[in-house]
Each structure stands twice: as structure tokens, then as C-alpha cells.
Design an enzyme around this catalytic site. Sequence first.
Site, PDB file in Angstrom:
ATOM      1  N   ARG B  51       0.836  -1.200   0.000  1.00 15.23           N
ATOM      2  CA  ARG B  51       0.000   0.000   0.000  1.00 15.23           C
ATOM      3  C   ARG B  51       0.871   1.250   0.000  1.00 15.23           C
ATOM      4  O   ARG B  51       2.001   1.220   0.475  1.00 15.23           O
ATOM      5  CB  ARG B  51      -0.842   0.064   1.276  1.00 15.23           C
ATOM      6  CG  ARG B  51      -1.592  -1.187   1.563  1.00 15.23           C
ATOM      7  CD  ARG B  51      -2.255  -1.072   2.931  1.00 15.23           C
ATOM      8  NE  ARG B  51      -2.801  -2.368   3.328  1.00 15.23           N
ATOM      9  CZ  ARG B  51      -3.466  -2.569   4.450  1.00 15.23           C
ATOM     10  NH1 ARG B  51      -3.663  -1.559   5.302  1.00 15.23           N
ATOM     11  NH2 ARG B  51      -3.944  -3.754   4.741  1.00 15.23           N
ATOM     12  N   ASP B  53       0.071   5.279   1.416  1.00 12.59           N
ATOM     13  CA  ASP B  53      -0.953   6.044   2.132  1.00 12.59           C
ATOM     14  C   ASP B  53      -1.483   7.201   1.302  1.00 12.59           C
ATOM     15  O   ASP B  53      -0.887   7.585   0.292  1.00 12.59           O
ATOM     16  CB  ASP B  53      -0.359   6.614   3.425  1.00 12.59           C
ATOM     17  CG  ASP B  53      -0.337   5.588   4.530  1.00 12.59           C
ATOM     18  OD1 ASP B  53      -1.011   4.545   4.381  1.00 12.59           O
ATOM     19  OD2 ASP B  53       0.356   5.818   5.533  1.00 12.59           O
ATOM     20  N   TYR B 111      12.634   4.048  -1.485  1.00 13.19           N
ATOM     21  CA  TYR B 111      11.797   5.224  -1.283  1.00 13.19           C
ATOM     22  C   TYR B 111      12.627   6.494  -1.411  1.00 13.19           C
ATOM     23  O   TYR B 111      13.811   6.525  -1.042  1.00 13.19           O
ATOM     24  CB  TYR B 111      11.159   5.210   0.117  1.00 13.19           C
ATOM     25  CG  TYR B 111       9.998   4.267   0.260  1.00 13.19           C
ATOM     26  CD1 TYR B 111       8.708   4.657  -0.088  1.00 13.19           C
ATOM     27  CD2 TYR B 111      10.185   2.977   0.763  1.00 13.19           C
ATOM     28  CE1 TYR B 111       7.637   3.789   0.050  1.00 13.19           C
ATOM     29  CE2 TYR B 111       9.111   2.105   0.906  1.00 13.19           C
ATOM     30  CZ  TYR B 111       7.841   2.520   0.551  1.00 13.19           C
ATOM     31  OH  TYR B 111       6.780   1.670   0.683  1.00 13.19           O
ATOM     32  N   ARG B 200       8.740   7.825   6.845  1.00 17.65           N
ATOM     33  CA  ARG B 200       8.346   9.157   7.329  1.00 17.65           C
ATOM     34  C   ARG B 200       8.835   9.398   8.755  1.00 17.65           C
ATOM     35  O   ARG B 200       9.206  10.522   9.116  1.00 17.65           O
ATOM     36  CB  ARG B 200       6.840   9.327   7.219  1.00 17.65           C
ATOM     37  CG  ARG B 200       6.377   9.344   5.750  1.00 17.65           C
ATOM     38  CD  ARG B 200       4.888   9.156   5.586  1.00 17.65           C
ATOM     39  NE  ARG B 200       4.134  10.162   6.316  1.00 17.65           N
ATOM     40  CZ  ARG B 200       2.800  10.127   6.472  1.00 17.65           C
ATOM     41  NH1 ARG B 200       2.097   9.142   5.942  1.00 17.65           N
ATOM     42  NH2 ARG B 200       2.199  11.086   7.143  1.00 17.65           N
TER      43      ARG B 200
END
Lengths: 247, 247
Positions: B51, B53, B111, B200
Site C-alpha cells: 500500500r 498512504d 523510497y 516518514r
Amino acid sequence: MTRYKLTLAYDGTDFAGFQRQPNQRTVQGVLERALFKMTKGQAVTVHGSGRTDSGVHALGQVVHFDYPGNIPAVNMLRALNSLMPLDTEILKSEIVSEDFHARFSTQGKRYLYKVDRGRYTNPFTRHYAGHYPYPLDLTRIQTALADVQGTHDFTSFAASGGVIKYKVRTIYEATMLDVPESNQLHFEFYGNGFLYNMVRILVATLLEIGNGRRDVHDFLRLYAVKDRQQARGTAPASGLYLKKVYY
Amino acid sequence: MTRYKLTLAYDGTDFAGFQRQPNQRTVQGVLERALFKMTKGQAVTVHGSGRTDSGVHALGQVVHFDYPGNIPAVNMLRALNSLMPLDTEILKSEIVSEDFHARFSTQGKRYLYKVDRGRYTNPFTRHYAGHYPYPLDLTRIQTALADVQGTHDFTSFAASGGVIKYKVRTIYEATMLDVPESNQLHFEFYGNGFLYNMVRILVATLLEIGNGRRDVHDFLRLYAVKDRQQARGTAPASGLYLKKVYY
């Protein structure tokens, strides 16, 4: 009363253009609302260097207004940046004399137009560039840009509906930068004035020349015919940025 | 039945994340809707590598699905790009064997996290970067990044609510690039797996170290205490991009 000159950037995507309109979110509207809060209810009229259309961005739009009171220029910048929405940013704030006028004192403007050359629309630049997926001969565009520079009657490149009759303008610089790392072309136009939609019509015509759908020197013919119907295309608003206003 | 593997990019701003949810616009949802049109009414289930967000972007998300029929991979790419909304782009389409699974075959992920260092929010990157206007000592961040690399128990860096109990992951690369021309920092993390919100939380912690609010080697303490409350911050979704999935 103190006259302030502001230089500001905005993402035009969610604005119905610069100019105040009833029931529309506009740049002038959000600026005047922020000033209304600062004055605790006194209306302040904001004067821009010119309008930008819906979806058109600014990297250096200039406005002026007369503020009832005298606060340091840097405090004006801080206050407005805290009151304005996040798709606007005040870059610079100056106190100016009363003979400065954001529109009438203008000596020239510089526009940037970004073209995305990808096969499909790029999700990240769909609001920030025009999209032209067809083949381009960049040498032809460079040749045509030389025809754009100089003093010309741009009647063929002005959207109809304008009230301005005198359509001779001088373009000091018309350039194209190939930016292969982002698969973009960056056009810049620096001139003493621009007619309504002129940059977007110039870019559409340049792309048609690059694609071979027009003669490489078609600008010379278009200046002569003075007919908007001959320069049909208008590149999308999303690619256009008001980069700098000269005084 | 033919199994297709797609690599796609999307602007996460207007999506309620990747995963299908009732009455929400999601990436899986728009993909499945496009496939539903192509099959003229047969439901096709899309499996993502994982997934993302709400607000998180992708430069190289990977999905697979079984399509009832056999059309060339390039035609699948063209058809989906014409049916999908403009904030998504299919970058690559491949026909794969039935033992390929977008989630279970994953070997690692990369990422990217973009941080805007401007004094005020930049109108053009407000959806595409986190914003950190405070002073940063980049040398401290570089030192801390060396502590991020390697195999660690990332319990302190996992948002609560996850069902995964085993929280040891290996980060092969953790880097920071200073991009002064856009006033941004670009963090990249390449690892064998990432916990919920982990990137994050890592970025928020790195920025606190750079700002001097944490010890430069605080990561070593945080690995040991295994307590999410100790690594409080979570950098905004807008700066995060799923850049690449490795198989």
C-alpha cells in the site's frame, strides 16, 4: 497610508485567475481578504501588474496597494505569508513611493512556458506544463524563434475579445531550452508587453513549426496577414508562468 | 488468463492511498475500474507490491493481475493509459509467469523523500515535498544516516496499529542529496522491507538530529528502546515517493 510593492509566486491551478471576481477564488481576492483581516475591516484594493488567466502560474507577479498605517516591509511579508493560503507565497515586500504603480510603471515582462514531451501525460506535471507528445525538430523551432524576436504587429497572436487596438509589441528575447532530464522544453519570452493569450498562441505556433505542420518562417506570413484565424492553436494555461515584471 | 506486471507512477495528492476502499478514490480502484471497462464487465483484482498512504506518490509502484484474454503487453499499456485518469501513468507493461506475485515476490524497495527547506511553503511543491524551515546541520544528518544503514530492529520507527510482529529490517542504502537549486534535500532509503510509516518517521528523526534537538547517534538508543513514543515525529505524506520495487 503607505504604498507597498509585493513580489509573489502562486500555483494557478486552483485559482480562477488573478483578477477579483464574484464567487470565484482569485489571487487578488485572497490577497485583499488577508489585508482586510490585517486592517480589521478596512478594504484595501490590490493592483496587479496585469491579469493572469485561470490555471496560469506566477514566479514573480508584482502588485501594489496603499495600506492604512506604516509597518516595516518585512513584517508585511511575514503577516501576509501567515494569512495567505499555501498556494501563494509572498517573495518580497518593499515600501515604495506613491508614483509607483504595479501596472502603469511596467517596463516589460518575462514569461516562461514549460512543455512536457512525454508519450503520456506526466502525473506530476499535468498542472505545471503543457503536453506535446508529437515529434519535434528543435532546429526548426530555434530558427522560428529568431522571427519572434523584434518589433512586430502581433494581431494574429491576440485572442479576440481584447479592447486593445494597438497590437505592435517588441520581444527582446525569445528562447528555448531543451531540458532532457525532465523531458521538457522551456520557452522564455521577454518583451515590452504581451497581448491577451499571446504567449500561449506563440508557443502553439512554434510547436506546429517544430512538428513540420507549418513553414519554418510562417511567423513572417502571420505578422503580415493580421488574422487570428491563421494562428489557430493556444497552448494550455498549465504550462505558463509569469516569471518577472520589469520596472 | 494472462498475468501482467505493470510499473506505474501516480501523484498521490488526490488519492485516498493505493488500496481499494468503499466510496474513496484509490489507485487500486481506478485501475480495477479501467480493467473492468476493458473486459466489458469482468472483475479483475489488482495486487500491488504494497500500500501507499493517502498523499504518498509513486514513481515506480508495481502491480500484477490476471487478465481474461491475451493482448500484447504494449497494447495493455496503451489501453490503460487511455482509460486511466491523468494523475496516473503506466510506465511499463510486461507479461509474466504465474509464479510472479507483486507483493510476495518483492526483494526490496526504494523510497525517496523530498524536503523543502524554504522559509515559507513553496506553492509549487506543497503537495510534492515535506517542508522543514528550521536550521539544519547536514553533517550531523550524514553521520546519522550511517546509523540507519544495516540490520536493525525498527520497532521505534513503526506506526502503531500494524499486525506485523517481526520488526527487524535491513537498510542497504540510506542517503541524502542536497539540491540547493530547488532548496531541497532528497533522502533515499533502499531496504529489504519497510514497516508502516517507517520512512516518514526516519525522516522526521533525521531532521530533528540535523536541527540539534536529538543526539547525533540517537538512532542507536532508539533501536535499543523499541518504543514508538521515543521517535515521535512523522514527516508529511506529501514528500514521500515509492521509487522502485525490486524482484
